[in-house]
Design an enzyme around this catalytic site. Sequence first.
Site, PDB file in Angstrom:
ATOM      1  N   HIS A 174      -1.633   1.178   7.655  1.00 11.64           N
ATOM      2  CA  HIS A 174      -2.038   1.621   6.091  1.00 11.64           C
ATOM      3  C   HIS A 174      -1.644   2.921   5.939  1.00 11.64           C
ATOM      4  O   HIS A 174      -1.841   4.036   6.561  1.00 11.64           O
ATOM      5  CB  HIS A 174      -3.681   1.189   6.048  1.00 11.64           C
ATOM      6  CG  HIS A 174      -3.848   1.146   4.698  1.00 11.64           C
ATOM      7  ND1 HIS A 174      -4.399   2.196   3.871  1.00 11.64           N
ATOM      8  CD2 HIS A 174      -4.120  -0.081   3.717  1.00 11.64           C
ATOM      9  CE1 HIS A 174      -4.385   1.762   2.597  1.00 11.64           C
ATOM     10  NE2 HIS A 174      -4.395   0.304   2.364  1.00 11.64           N
TER      11      HIS A 174
ATOM     12  N   GLY B 233      -4.369   1.712  -5.323  1.00 14.15           N
ATOM     13  CA  GLY B 233      -5.964   2.259  -5.903  1.00 14.15           C
ATOM     14  C   GLY B 233      -5.579   2.967  -7.150  1.00 14.15           C
ATOM     15  O   GLY B 233      -6.556   3.932  -7.582  1.00 14.15           O
TER      16      GLY B 233
ATOM     17  N   GLU C 151       3.427  -1.759   0.704  1.00 14.69           N
ATOM     18  CA  GLU C 151       2.588  -1.253  -0.077  1.00 14.69           C
ATOM     19  C   GLU C 151       3.022  -0.031  -0.564  1.00 14.69           C
ATOM     20  O   GLU C 151       3.084   1.247  -0.091  1.00 14.69           O
ATOM     21  CB  GLU C 151       1.120  -1.130   0.745  1.00 14.69           C
ATOM     22  CG  GLU C 151       0.549  -2.376   1.199  1.00 14.69           C
ATOM     23  CD  GLU C 151      -0.923  -2.160   1.248  1.00 14.69           C
ATOM     24  OE1 GLU C 151      -1.771  -2.746   0.626  1.00 14.69           O
ATOM     25  OE2 GLU C 151      -1.266  -1.214   2.070  1.00 14.69           O
TER      26      GLU C 151
ATOM     27  N   LYS D 130     -11.739  -1.350   3.293  1.00 14.06           N
ATOM     28  CA  LYS D 130     -11.673   0.168   3.540  1.00 14.06           C
ATOM     29  C   LYS D 130     -13.072   0.576   3.919  1.00 14.06           C
ATOM     30  O   LYS D 130     -13.790  -0.116   4.764  1.00 14.06           O
ATOM     31  CB  LYS D 130     -11.075   0.879   2.381  1.00 14.06           C
ATOM     32  CG  LYS D 130      -9.833   0.234   1.747  1.00 14.06           C
ATOM     33  CD  LYS D 130      -9.282   1.144   0.781  1.00 14.06           C
ATOM     34  CE  LYS D 130      -7.998   0.495   0.382  1.00 14.06           C
ATOM     35  NZ  LYS D 130      -7.345   1.439  -0.517  1.00 14.06           N
TER      36      LYS D 130
ATOM     37  N   SER E 233      -2.713  -2.361  -6.378  1.00 11.57           N
ATOM     38  CA  SER E 233      -3.390  -2.710  -7.777  1.00 11.57           C
ATOM     39  C   SER E 233      -3.447  -4.088  -8.014  1.00 11.57           C
ATOM     40  O   SER E 233      -3.066  -4.348  -9.142  1.00 11.57           O
ATOM     41  CB  SER E 233      -2.855  -1.766  -8.616  1.00 11.57           C
ATOM     42  OG  SER E 233      -3.150  -0.531  -8.159  1.00 11.57           O
TER      43      SER E 233
ATOM     44  N   GLU F 184      -3.481   5.053   3.896  1.00  9.13           N
ATOM     45  CA  GLU F 184      -4.507   6.120   4.234  1.00  9.13           C
ATOM     46  C   GLU F 184      -4.380   6.530   5.476  1.00  9.13           C
ATOM     47  O   GLU F 184      -4.968   7.641   5.852  1.00  9.13           O
ATOM     48  CB  GLU F 184      -5.675   5.231   3.749  1.00  9.13           C
ATOM     49  CG  GLU F 184      -5.624   5.156   2.182  1.00  9.13           C
ATOM     50  CD  GLU F 184      -6.533   4.013   1.705  1.00  9.13           C
ATOM     51  OE1 GLU F 184      -7.338   3.329   2.354  1.00  9.13           O
ATOM     52  OE2 GLU F 184      -6.073   3.503   0.617  1.00  9.13           O
TER      53      GLU F 184
ATOM     54  N   ASN G  73      -8.800  -5.715   2.294  1.00  3.12           N
ATOM     55  CA  ASN G  73      -9.077  -4.513   3.128  1.00  3.12           C
ATOM     56  C   ASN G  73     -10.241  -3.826   2.356  1.00  3.12           C
ATOM     57  O   ASN G  73      -9.914  -3.327   1.305  1.00  3.12           O
ATOM     58  CB  ASN G  73      -7.793  -3.719   2.767  1.00  3.12           C
ATOM     59  CG  ASN G  73      -7.994  -2.546   3.716  1.00  3.12           C
ATOM     60  OD1 ASN G  73      -8.990  -2.176   4.506  1.00  3.12           O
ATOM     61  ND2 ASN G  73      -7.171  -1.559   3.673  1.00  3.12           N
TER      62      ASN G  73
HETATM   63  C1  PEP Z   1      -4.615  -1.298  -0.232  1.00  2.00           C
HETATM   64  O1  PEP Z   1      -5.214  -0.224  -0.085  1.00  2.00           O
HETATM   65  O2  PEP Z   1      -4.172  -1.888   0.592  1.00  2.00           O
HETATM   66  C2  PEP Z   1      -4.447  -1.492  -1.578  1.00  2.00           C
HETATM   67  C3  PEP Z   1      -3.486  -2.460  -2.100  1.00  2.00           C
HETATM   68  O3  PEP Z   1      -5.374  -1.261  -2.321  1.00  2.00           O
HETATM   69  P1  PEP Z   1      -5.641  -1.555  -4.003  1.00  2.00           P
HETATM   70  O4  PEP Z   1      -5.499  -3.014  -4.291  1.00  2.00           O
HETATM   71  O5  PEP Z   1      -6.943  -1.040  -4.460  1.00  2.00           O
HETATM   72  O6  PEP Z   1      -4.553  -0.670  -4.874  1.00  2.00           O
END
Ligand code: PEP
Length: 252
Positions: A97, A175, A169, A11, A215, A99, A9
Amino acid sequence: MRAKIVAGNWKMNKTYGESKSLVKELKTALNGVKLNNTRVIIAPPFTNLQKVSKRTKDTVIEVAAQNMCAEESGAFTGEVSASMIKSVHVDVVILGHSERRAYFGETNESLAKKVDTALKNNLEIIFCFGEVLEDRKSGNHFEVVEEQIKKALFHLTSDDWKKIVLAYEPVWAIGTGETASPEQAQEMHAFIRELVAERYISDVAEEVSILYGGSVKPSNAQEIFSKVDVDGGLIGGAALSAADFSGIIKAI
Ligand code: PEP
């Protein structure tokens, strides 16, 4: 056998030119890599969707949109519809997601509507959900995840589930550099699979791919992916580098 998937992703990152470079680097990095039942998906921003879709045609890389409007068309300024996504040969969309939930007010109910529109337009859905830190600390994480899945997806038929990929997630791991331990991921994924098995026939639960996101990096991917109910990852930060993303793909 359910598919393994590594999805990136992007973003709100990568301009038009930068996305062309990243795709080129990724194609080079994946050249000759044996994927063995693993799907590779990248989700660039809308402005780059058509170009990335063209540049990945006839490669192992599939393309997804990061969001989609629940409405089919009309006076919805700034929105992008399912048929617009399909029209640039993109067959997958990420929905829910964290966000989108946190900054754009998406709820389990509004997501159920998006899910229906996506399916009506024959889009496959990577459906994201996960608990925030307070839920984990108070031990409510299973309840929260159960509600997110039930409210947005449990009105679907077994057949609809052929187009669903789940992405767990935990928000506290997105992040932040903090990852759920492989055991925490496995525990939640097994819980989710059981939840689906109770609602549908067990085939649906066995066939649905459940990705972990939060992450994931080349250095921790192998351990997380080694868990039986973890079928791959949804990757944020590390998907912006061809070396890191391909390293994660190789780990699977
Ligand atoms: C995400 O936003 O879907 C995600 C997993 O981000 P990150 O890998 O940066 O934690």
